[in-house]
Motif scaffolding. Structure first.
Motif, PDB file in Angstrom:
ATOM      1  N   PRO A  46       0.828  -1.212   0.000  1.00 10.23           N
ATOM      2  CA  PRO A  46       0.000   0.000   0.000  1.00 10.23           C
ATOM      3  C   PRO A  46       0.863   1.265   0.000  1.00 10.23           C
ATOM      4  O   PRO A  46       1.875   1.340   0.706  1.00 10.23           O
ATOM      5  N   GLN A  47       0.468   2.240  -0.790  1.00  9.43           N
ATOM      6  CA  GLN A  47       1.205   3.504  -0.893  1.00  9.43           C
ATOM      7  C   GLN A  47       1.364   4.164   0.477  1.00  9.43           C
ATOM      8  O   GLN A  47       2.423   4.686   0.804  1.00  9.43           O
ATOM      9  N   ILE A  48       0.326   4.100   1.301  1.00  6.57           N
ATOM     10  CA  ILE A  48       0.389   4.715   2.636  1.00  6.57           C
ATOM     11  C   ILE A  48       1.482   4.086   3.490  1.00  6.57           C
ATOM     12  O   ILE A  48       2.148   4.760   4.267  1.00  6.57           O
ATOM     13  N   LEU A  49       1.700   2.796   3.318  1.00  5.88           N
ATOM     14  CA  LEU A  49       2.749   2.102   4.068  1.00  5.88           C
ATOM     15  C   LEU A  49       4.129   2.560   3.593  1.00  5.88           C
ATOM     16  O   LEU A  49       5.022   2.795   4.410  1.00  5.88           O
ATOM     17  N   GLU A  50       4.284   2.709   2.287  1.00  8.31           N
ATOM     18  CA  GLU A  50       5.556   3.216   1.750  1.00  8.31           C
ATOM     19  C   GLU A  50       5.840   4.612   2.298  1.00  8.31           C
ATOM     20  O   GLU A  50       6.960   4.899   2.712  1.00  8.31           O
ATOM     21  N   GLU A  51       4.823   5.453   2.312  1.00 10.97           N
ATOM     22  CA  GLU A  51       4.994   6.817   2.813  1.00 10.97           C
ATOM     23  C   GLU A  51       5.342   6.815   4.295  1.00 10.97           C
ATOM     24  O   GLU A  51       6.179   7.601   4.752  1.00 10.97           O
ATOM     25  N   GLN A  52       4.698   5.932   5.042  1.00 12.71           N
ATOM     26  CA  GLN A  52       4.953   5.838   6.482  1.00 12.71           C
ATOM     27  C   GLN A  52       6.426   5.487   6.732  1.00 12.71           C
ATOM     28  O   GLN A  52       7.077   6.100   7.579  1.00 12.71           O
ATOM     29  N   ILE A  53       6.947   4.532   5.983  1.00 15.07           N
ATOM     30  CA  ILE A  53       8.341   4.117   6.154  1.00 15.07           C
ATOM     31  C   ILE A  53       9.283   5.229   5.689  1.00 15.07           C
ATOM     32  O   ILE A  53      10.263   5.551   6.366  1.00 15.07           O
ATOM     33  N   THR A  54       8.980   5.838   4.564  1.00 20.27           N
ATOM     34  CA  THR A  54       9.826   6.892   4.008  1.00 20.27           C
ATOM     35  C   THR A  54       9.919   8.098   4.937  1.00 20.27           C
ATOM     36  O   THR A  54      10.936   8.776   4.971  1.00 20.27           O
ATOM     37  N   ASN A  55       8.868   8.354   5.699  1.00 21.72           N
ATOM     38  CA  ASN A  55       8.844   9.525   6.580  1.00 21.72           C
ATOM     39  C   ASN A  55       9.586   9.334   7.892  1.00 21.72           C
ATOM     40  O   ASN A  55       9.755  10.286   8.642  1.00 21.72           O
ATOM     41  N   VAL A  56      10.041   8.111   8.189  1.00 27.59           N
ATOM     42  CA  VAL A  56      10.792   7.874   9.427  1.00 27.59           C
ATOM     43  C   VAL A  56      12.178   8.494   9.275  1.00 27.59           C
ATOM     44  O   VAL A  56      12.871   8.250   8.299  1.00 27.59           O
ATOM     45  N   ILE A  65      12.268  -1.465  12.113  1.00 29.88           N
ATOM     46  CA  ILE A  65      11.340  -1.772  11.025  1.00 29.88           C
ATOM     47  C   ILE A  65      11.945  -2.817  10.095  1.00 29.88           C
ATOM     48  O   ILE A  65      11.255  -3.728   9.633  1.00 29.88           O
ATOM     49  N   MET A  66      13.243  -2.724   9.837  1.00 31.07           N
ATOM     50  CA  MET A  66      13.926  -3.714   8.998  1.00 31.07           C
ATOM     51  C   MET A  66      13.838  -5.096   9.636  1.00 31.07           C
ATOM     52  O   MET A  66      13.529  -6.081   8.957  1.00 31.07           O
ATOM     53  N   ASP A  67      14.078  -5.180  10.926  1.00 33.50           N
ATOM     54  CA  ASP A  67      13.970  -6.462  11.636  1.00 33.50           C
ATOM     55  C   ASP A  67      12.559  -7.032  11.524  1.00 33.50           C
ATOM     56  O   ASP A  67      12.378  -8.235  11.296  1.00 33.50           O
ATOM     57  N   ILE A  68      11.561  -6.181  11.692  1.00 31.01           N
ATOM     58  CA  ILE A  68      10.161  -6.618  11.582  1.00 31.01           C
ATOM     59  C   ILE A  68       9.901  -7.135  10.164  1.00 31.01           C
ATOM     60  O   ILE A  68       9.265  -8.171   9.979  1.00 31.01           O
ATOM     61  N   ALA A  69      10.401  -6.404   9.167  1.00 34.75           N
ATOM     62  CA  ALA A  69      10.187  -6.794   7.773  1.00 34.75           C
ATOM     63  C   ALA A  69      10.837  -8.147   7.468  1.00 34.75           C
ATOM     64  O   ALA A  69      10.255  -8.974   6.766  1.00 34.75           O
ATOM     65  N   GLN A  77       1.036  -9.386   8.989  1.00 34.05           N
ATOM     66  CA  GLN A  77       1.867  -9.521  10.181  1.00 34.05           C
ATOM     67  C   GLN A  77       2.823  -8.328  10.291  1.00 34.05           C
ATOM     68  O   GLN A  77       3.019  -7.778  11.380  1.00 34.05           O
ATOM     69  N   PHE A  78       3.405  -7.922   9.169  1.00 34.92           N
ATOM     70  CA  PHE A  78       4.294  -6.761   9.173  1.00 34.92           C
ATOM     71  C   PHE A  78       3.555  -5.520   9.665  1.00 34.92           C
ATOM     72  O   PHE A  78       4.040  -4.799  10.540  1.00 34.92           O
ATOM     73  N   GLU A  79       2.367  -5.284   9.114  1.00 35.60           N
ATOM     74  CA  GLU A  79       1.593  -4.105   9.502  1.00 35.60           C
ATOM     75  C   GLU A  79       1.189  -4.153  10.982  1.00 35.60           C
ATOM     76  O   GLU A  79       1.212  -3.133  11.665  1.00 35.60           O
ATOM     77  N   GLN A  80       0.853  -5.338  11.453  1.00 33.62           N
ATOM     78  CA  GLN A  80       0.471  -5.491  12.853  1.00 33.62           C
ATOM     79  C   GLN A  80       1.642  -5.172  13.778  1.00 33.62           C
ATOM     80  O   GLN A  80       1.491  -4.438  14.760  1.00 33.62           O
ATOM     81  N   GLU A  81       2.815  -5.702  13.463  1.00 29.46           N
ATOM     82  CA  GLU A  81       4.005  -5.429  14.285  1.00 29.46           C
ATOM     83  C   GLU A  81       4.415  -3.961  14.183  1.00 29.46           C
ATOM     84  O   GLU A  81       4.832  -3.359  15.167  1.00 29.46           O
ATOM     85  N   LEU A  82       4.283  -3.407  13.000  1.00 29.12           N
ATOM     86  CA  LEU A  82       4.637  -1.996  12.796  1.00 29.12           C
ATOM     87  C   LEU A  82       3.736  -1.097  13.637  1.00 29.12           C
ATOM     88  O   LEU A  82       4.197  -0.097  14.188  1.00 29.12           O
ATOM     89  N   SER A  83       2.481  -1.456  13.776  1.00 27.75           N
ATOM     90  CA  SER A  83       1.531  -0.631  14.551  1.00 27.75           C
ATOM     91  C   SER A  83       1.865  -0.605  16.027  1.00 27.75           C
ATOM     92  O   SER A  83       1.412   0.264  16.752  1.00 27.75           O
TER      93      SER A  83
END
Length: 86
Positions: A46-56, A65-69, A77-83
């Motif tokens: 999802p574009q929103i997820l890309e933007e969320q990561i890019t804005n960190v 985030i890399m470890d979670i990925a 699962q990635f989105e759940q852990e990221l939240s």
């Protein structure tokens, strides 16, 4: 003496700005790598997820985030852990 002090302060400020730019570039590079890895693992991202990561802008957060990925077995699962991140 004042001229030497001014030069020293200028060099220190330049070094600090250089370090900040380097950190910024490092964060951007890591964020891009995470996004590429997620695309490779899960194809559609999802574009929103890309933007969320890019804005960190914090390197240790991006490393987390890399470890979670790496460990995530699904995009959900990635989105759940990221939240769970602060």
């Amino acid at each position: 003496a004042a001229l030497q002090q001014g030069r020293l302060e200028g060099r220190l400020k330049g070094r600090q700005e250089g370090r900040e730019e380097g950190r910024e570039e490092g964060c951007q590079t890591l964020a891009n790598g995470i996004i590429k890895m997620l695309h490779a693992k899960f194809y559609d991202l999802p574009q929103i997820l890309e933007e969320q990561i890019t804005n960190v802008r914090d390197l240790s957060t991006l490393e987390t985030i890399m470890d979670i990925a790496i460990k995530a077995e699904s995009l959900e699962q990635f989105e759940q852990e990221l939240s769970k991140l602060p």
